[in-house]
Design an enzyme around this catalytic site. Structure first.
Site, mmCIF file in Angstrom:
data_model
loop_
_atom_site.group_PDB
_atom_site.id
_atom_site.type_symbol
_atom_site.label_atom_id
_atom_site.label_comp_id
_atom_site.label_asym_id
_atom_site.label_seq_id
_atom_site.Cartn_x
_atom_site.Cartn_y
_atom_site.Cartn_z
ATOM 1 N N GLU A 1 24.857 -30.516 76.898
ATOM 2 C CA GLU A 1 24.171 -29.683 76.109
ATOM 3 C C GLU A 1 23.796 -28.285 77.537
ATOM 4 O O GLU A 1 22.928 -28.840 78.233
ATOM 5 C CB GLU A 1 22.784 -30.665 76.261
ATOM 6 C CG GLU A 1 21.855 -29.897 75.215
ATOM 7 C CD GLU A 1 20.369 -29.006 74.843
ATOM 8 O OE1 GLU A 1 21.324 -28.178 75.753
ATOM 9 O OE2 GLU A 1 20.168 -29.674 76.094
ATOM 10 N N ASN B 1 15.006 -29.654 84.361
ATOM 11 C CA ASN B 1 13.896 -29.589 83.722
ATOM 12 C C ASN B 1 12.980 -31.031 83.255
ATOM 13 O O ASN B 1 11.445 -30.892 82.826
ATOM 14 C CB ASN B 1 13.745 -28.571 82.733
ATOM 15 C CG ASN B 1 15.105 -29.280 81.521
ATOM 16 O OD1 ASN B 1 15.756 -30.173 81.600
ATOM 17 N ND2 ASN B 1 14.850 -28.174 80.651
ATOM 18 N N CYS C 1 15.391 -26.331 76.987
ATOM 19 C CA CYS C 1 16.831 -25.895 76.088
ATOM 20 C C CYS C 1 15.892 -25.048 74.846
ATOM 21 O O CYS C 1 16.632 -24.701 74.176
ATOM 22 C CB CYS C 1 17.639 -26.564 76.022
ATOM 23 S SG CYS C 1 17.857 -27.377 77.479
HETATM 24 O O1 G3H Z 1 15.691 -28.581 78.065
HETATM 25 C C1 G3H Z 1 15.923 -29.426 77.090
HETATM 26 C C2 G3H Z 1 15.763 -30.360 76.321
HETATM 27 O O2 G3H Z 1 16.651 -31.398 75.971
HETATM 28 C C3 G3H Z 1 14.450 -30.468 75.345
HETATM 29 O O3 G3H Z 1 14.490 -31.214 75.681
HETATM 30 O O4 G3H Z 1 12.615 -30.660 73.138
HETATM 31 O O5 G3H Z 1 11.857 -32.346 74.448
HETATM 32 O O6 G3H Z 1 11.795 -30.331 75.411
HETATM 33 P P1 G3H Z 1 12.402 -31.566 74.500
#
Ligand code: G3H
Length: 506
Positions: free
Chosen positions: A264, A169, A298
């Site tokens: 993570e 993603n 996430c």
């Molecule tokens: O999908 C996991 C990422 O660490 C989320 O990052 O809060 O910048 O969308 P973000």
């Protein structure tokens, strides 16, 4: 266009090469892995299916390149990182195009990801120069029974070879969030990109190549997880793993052995809405937090826990905003774009059907075409429904009505995840108490969860992860503390008085 202009050397025919020893190469396997465009569901790109022998070679090179890199002055490491950041930003258009085609990220967000990544690299270079240039000085007489006979100097030293595994993603941004800290701290870096996102990663790596990093210091191997996944994560040459992704991380952590891990692994971020909340603000944040990049973050809001007395009003406001979302291809910069794979779409559909069978209220009609799933708010969700607990990673958002704040906190804490959460209320005192009670790595007050700004600490509790990220924490995590102790023949105390008395003692 991908693989053209300055990027032409990374492409061979219709397949992208892998990066080893400062060169772009074809795998000796003679095989490639297809990358399917989520929108067209047709093969968009091909990447090399690297072999275990090629991984061994990359590890050997990484080990030797790191020894020289660790002796490279910190300011020079920073200078190269700044150069890579500038080149990355200069080439944001072709890299963003790869993100659009590989992971169906909306056009503007794809550009933002590349620019944010350049900024992240530059900030990392600056932060590294500051924090790695400092150490501690301790004296022995602060511990009982000791005279001031020992001076202890601490500094931070690199770990060696860092293995970086980013998710689909944010293939570029979550790769550089690992590469930057590893390199500034004097480590070498082996990157294993996700299959979808691999071509974006290869373009990003080429920007580091163009910046002129030493041969072997950075490598990027592509291929099938079944062939090189475990082989990489269990490789004896790896001294640290930084992984972002799903529960594969749990099995990696069991197999990795005695090396530092940064992980993570997702979340089920709760949004607790109190009776006094500004419901327009909440609705706007639910849309941004729950549906941006079609919920494939996430940190997306993945369950709304709203006080019954304001639930009807909130649901109406969210419904009105959902109706305005633009649904379609990423090229048109739509808000809701196809989810990454057909199997993801099938999984999301399974959660929707389970909720339907168990009596959830559908605020919109469920609709799917290929990998494109229309945004759906599910009201009156109960704890016996899978969507109450599982992470859809799609544009489906459950609403659970609660009768007390304690009920909301209880639901949040009963999750096996603990990444982020948010609480909406005008009462800051209540917000702080709720934040303290929520078992998550971060709680946002009056805003949707988010990882950024990228220098903020970012961590998950429970199954959401190991360690803390964010630029400073990642640099720290990718170093070890080294101490040198100077033992004096007799106690020496700093008098802090005039020169004459010091002279009289000597
Ligand atoms: O999908 C996991 C990422 O660490 C989320 O990052 O809060 O910048 O969308 P973000």
């Amino acid at each position: 266009m991908a693989g053209t202009g300055v990027f032409s050397e990374i492409l061979d025919g219709d397949a992208f090469k892998y990066y080893s020893n400062g060169e772009w190469k074809k795998s000796s396997s003679g095989k490639t892995v297809a990358i399917v465009n989520p929108t067209t569901r047709k093969t968009q790109y091909k990447v090399q299916a690297c072999t275990q022998e090629e991984v061994n070679k990359v590890m050997e090179l990484a080990k030797s390149a790191q020894k020289t890199w660790a002796k490279t002055p910190l300011w020079k490491r920073a200078e190269l990182l700044h150069k890579a950041a500038a080149i990355l930003k200069e080439h944001k258009a072709p890299i963003a195009e790869c993100l659009i085609k590989e992971i169906a990220k909306p056009a503007k967000d794809s550009v933002t990801e590349v620019v944010r990544s350049g900024d992240l690299i530059s900030y990392t270079a600056e932060e590294g120069v500051r924090i790695l240039g400092e150490g501690k000085f301790l004296v022995s007489d602060s511990f009982p029974g000791n005279e001031r006979t020992k001076y202890c100097l601490t500094s931070k030293i690199p770990l060696g070879v860092v293995l970086a595994i980013p998710p689909f993603n944010y293939p570029v941004n979550l790769a550089v969030s690992k590469i930057g800290p590893a390199l500034i701290a004097g480590n070498s870096l082996v990157l294993k990109p996700p299959t979808q996102g691999a071509v974006s990663c290869l373009h990003m790596v080429h920007c580091f190549h163009l910046a002129g990093f030493p041969k072997g210091l950075i490598s990027c191997v592509t291929g099938k997880g079944s062939e090189i996944g475990d082989f990489l994560t269990m490789h004896p040459g790896v001294n640290c793993i930084s992984f972002t992704g799903g529960d594969t991380g749990i099995s990696i952590s069991k197999k990795a052995g005695m090396i530092p891990l940064q992980m993570e692994l997702g979340g089920k971020d709760a949004c607790i809405v109190l009776e006094d909340a500004d419901l327009d603000l909440v609705a706007a944040n639910i849309i941004k937090g729950g549906f941006s990049y079609s919920g494939q973050r996430c940190t997306a809001i993945k369950v709304v826990l709203v006080m019954e007395s304001v639930a009807d009003a909130l649901v109406e406001k969210v419904k009105a905003r959902v109706a305005k979302l633009r649904i379609g291809p990423p090229e048109d910069d739509c808000d809701i774009t196809p989810v990454v794979t057909e199997s993801s779409a099938n999984f999301i559909e399974g959660l929707v059907m389970d909720a339907k069978d168990k009596g959830a209220t559908f605020c919109q009609q469920y609709k799917r075409e290929g990998n494109l799933i229309w945004p759906l708010l599910l009201d009156n969700v109960r704890p016996d429904m899978r969507i109450a607990w599982e992470e859809p990673f799609g544009p489906i958002l459950p609403v659970i009505r609660i009768n007390s704040v304690e009920e909301g906190i209880h639901h949040c804490n009963a999750s096996n995840f603990g990444l982020q959460g948010c609480v909406f209320t005008k009462d800051i005192n209540k917000a702080v108490l709720i934040s303290d009670a929520m078992e998550t790595g971060t709680v946002q007050i009056n805003s949707a969860p988010a990882r950024g700004p990228d220098h903020f600490p970012f961590q998950g509790l429970k199954d959401s992860g190991i360690g803390s990220q964010g630029i400073t924490n990642s640099i720290d995590m990718m170093t070890k503390v080294k101490t040198t102790v100077i033992n004096l023949p007799s106690p020496s105390y700093s008098m802090g008085s005039s020169g004459s008395s010091i002279r009289s003692r000597i």
